[in-house]
Design an enzyme around this catalytic site. Structure first.
Site, mmCIF file in Angstrom:
data_model
loop_
_atom_site.group_PDB
_atom_site.id
_atom_site.type_symbol
_atom_site.label_atom_id
_atom_site.label_comp_id
_atom_site.label_asym_id
_atom_site.label_seq_id
_atom_site.Cartn_x
_atom_site.Cartn_y
_atom_site.Cartn_z
ATOM 1 N N ASN A 9 0.787 -1.263 -0.077
ATOM 2 C CA ASN A 9 0.090 -0.125 0.092
ATOM 3 C C ASN A 9 1.307 1.704 0.234
ATOM 4 O O ASN A 9 1.681 1.855 0.841
ATOM 5 C CB ASN A 9 -0.533 0.449 0.990
ATOM 6 N N ARG A 90 -2.871 -2.566 -3.310
ATOM 7 C CA ARG A 90 -3.969 -0.968 -2.803
ATOM 8 C C ARG A 90 -3.965 -0.667 -4.228
ATOM 9 O O ARG A 90 -2.607 1.014 -4.250
ATOM 10 C CB ARG A 90 -4.005 -0.903 -1.581
ATOM 11 N N HIS A 179 -12.998 2.286 0.010
ATOM 12 C CA HIS A 179 -13.209 1.858 0.690
ATOM 13 C C HIS A 179 -13.624 0.347 0.585
ATOM 14 O O HIS A 179 -14.018 -0.192 1.207
ATOM 15 C CB HIS A 179 -14.117 2.597 2.026
ATOM 16 N N ARG A 240 -11.272 14.811 7.497
ATOM 17 C CA ARG A 240 -11.809 15.959 6.100
ATOM 18 C C ARG A 240 -13.331 16.245 6.330
ATOM 19 O O ARG A 240 -13.387 15.944 7.581
ATOM 20 C CB ARG A 240 -12.043 14.829 4.745
ATOM 21 N N GLU A 383 -8.374 -4.968 5.267
ATOM 22 C CA GLU A 383 -7.844 -5.007 3.816
ATOM 23 C C GLU A 383 -6.955 -5.471 3.372
ATOM 24 O O GLU A 383 -7.355 -6.097 2.333
ATOM 25 C CB GLU A 383 -8.087 -3.633 4.217
#
Ligand code: ADP
Length: 397
Positions: A9, A90, A179, A240, A383
């Site tokens: 990742n 990813r 996601h 965010r 994940e």
């Protein structure tokens, strides 16, 4: 045939890796290289419960991956090319081009490169991670797993923004959602916990980590999600803003003379929990709230209220709902947040069992009372395992 997968990742200045079995999910080692390109970088390699740390300058992604490989040589386990079934990457944005994971070659790398305008903050690093791994592991299949892919099943009315035609056609402006690997993993495991076939299960899944999003999932397929063209839209996140009147950009520009980049940065890095309370970490927000900090209290309330609104909206979208599922660090661990988001919804068939909700645990579990019309579940996401599983699926055909 080996089922061992190295999952990578690559972020803007970091490389996270993990070595695991794509079938059983058993992890052999994991680690991260942080602050790539800065004066002083850090590598942490974790194996067998031991954490090996190294501090030195890491020039670029190639240096980062070579450092990780040296850590494997020094501290184990050995990852000879012949022992790897695949390297799973990813990749944040697959646009509307990728609804499935793909094996990457040079031609495909150019296609992923073309998507950079859609994800200027994420995709360049992902592409660089792919290039470097292709150089260092030339004999191992490289598979890209896209965060957006799971949401490519959304119907047109859900992914379309009400904007002019050329924006939508020439500039590919639409909702993509993110996601995806987490939603794929969690929806399968939630159905398992409910004892239902995933094809016959309707879920509202709340992935509440540093980034946060919600998804309406019908029969294992995404039919709506809260993140949009970018991961900025939707729920309140660590830094965010989530949903916002789009005219705020114009207002800030006119009133303060801020550039688009300054506004974009503030909404991505200085907003959310941090903007509301000064702390972007949810644990810290709850600690301050308990100590009577009114900013932290407001941050918690805004966060929980936004989650509640999406649960209501996606319940209506699905029509019939079997479970609300919490995952991500906040979703898994904050009983307070789950209670605040779902309290008072008995009329909708949604109830929490206070003892089950308060009990902590690392396992997937039910936190609603027995026989509830809508189950409430906590399902820890994984994940890395999902990326490894999907990568194996591509390699095995
Ligand atoms: P990422 O999105 O980076 O994978 P995580 O899924 O690990 O992040 O979620 C990180 C968030 O989870 C942080 O805001 C952290 O404070 C929160 N969190 C972790 N543990 C707890 C806890 N016990 N109670 C409340 N929040 C928690």
């Amino acid at each position: 045939m080996t089922s061992r997968v190295l999952v990578l990742n690559a972020g803007s200045s970091s490389l996270k890796y993990s070595l695991l079995d794509g079938v059983s999910g058993a992890a052999e080692a994991s680690g991260s290289v942080e602050r790539i390109g800065e004066e002083r970088g850090t590598l942490v390699h974790s194996v067998g419960g031991h954490h090996h740390t190294e501090e030195r300058r890491v020039a670029d992604f190639e240096d980062a991956l070579r450092s990780a490989l040296r850590a494997f040589e020094r501290h184990g386990p050995s990852i000879d090319e012949s022992t790897l079934a695949a390297v799973g990457h990813r990749v944040v944005h697959g646009g509307d081009l990728f609804a499935e994971p793909v094996r990457v070659d040079d031609r495909l790398l150019d296609t992923i490169d073309d998507l950079i305008p859609l994800a200027p903050l994420h995709n360049p690093a992902n592409v660089e991670g792919l290039r470097v791994a292709m150089r260092l592991f030339p004999g191992v299949p490289q598979v890209a797993v896209f965060d957006t892919a799971f949401h490519q099943t959304m119907p047109e009315h859900a992914y379309t923004y009400a904007v002019p035609l050329t924006w939508r056609t020439e500039h590919r402006i639409r909702r993509y959602g993110f996601h995806g690997t987490s939603y794929a993993y969690v929806s399968r495991h939630a159905a398992e916990l409910l004892g239902r076939a995933v094809e016959d299960t309707n879920l509202v899944v709340l992935h509440l980590g540093n980034g946060a999003s919600a998804a309406a999932i019908r029969g294992g397929r995404s039919i709506d999600t809260s993140m949009g063209l970018t991961p900025l839209e939707g729920l309140v996140m660590g830094t965010r803003s989530g949903d916002l009147d789009p005219a705020v950009h114009a207002h800030l520009h006119r009133e303060l003379g801020w550039s688009i980049d300054e506004i974009d940065r503030a909404l991505n890095r200085e907003s959310g929990l941090r903007g509301l309370s000064g702390a972007n970490d949810f644990r810290e927000v709850t600690r301050r709230r308990a100590a009577g900090d009114t900013d932290a209290s407001l941050a918690f309330d805004v966060y929980a209220y936004r989650v509640r609104k999406y649960v209501g909206a996606y319940y209506a979208v699905l029509g019939e709902l079997h479970a609300v599922v919490f995952t991500g660090g906040i979703g898994q661990h904050s009983a307070e947040l789950r209670a605040a988001a779902l309290g008072g919804l008995s009329m909708l068939g949604i109830d929490l069992d206070p003892d089950r909700n308060d009990a902590s645990g690392a396992q997937a579990r039910v936190v609603s009372p027995d026989g509830a019309q809508v189950a409430v579940l906590v399902v820890p996401t994984n994940e890395e395992w999902e990326i490894a599983r999907q990568a194996l699926g591509v390699v095995d055909g």
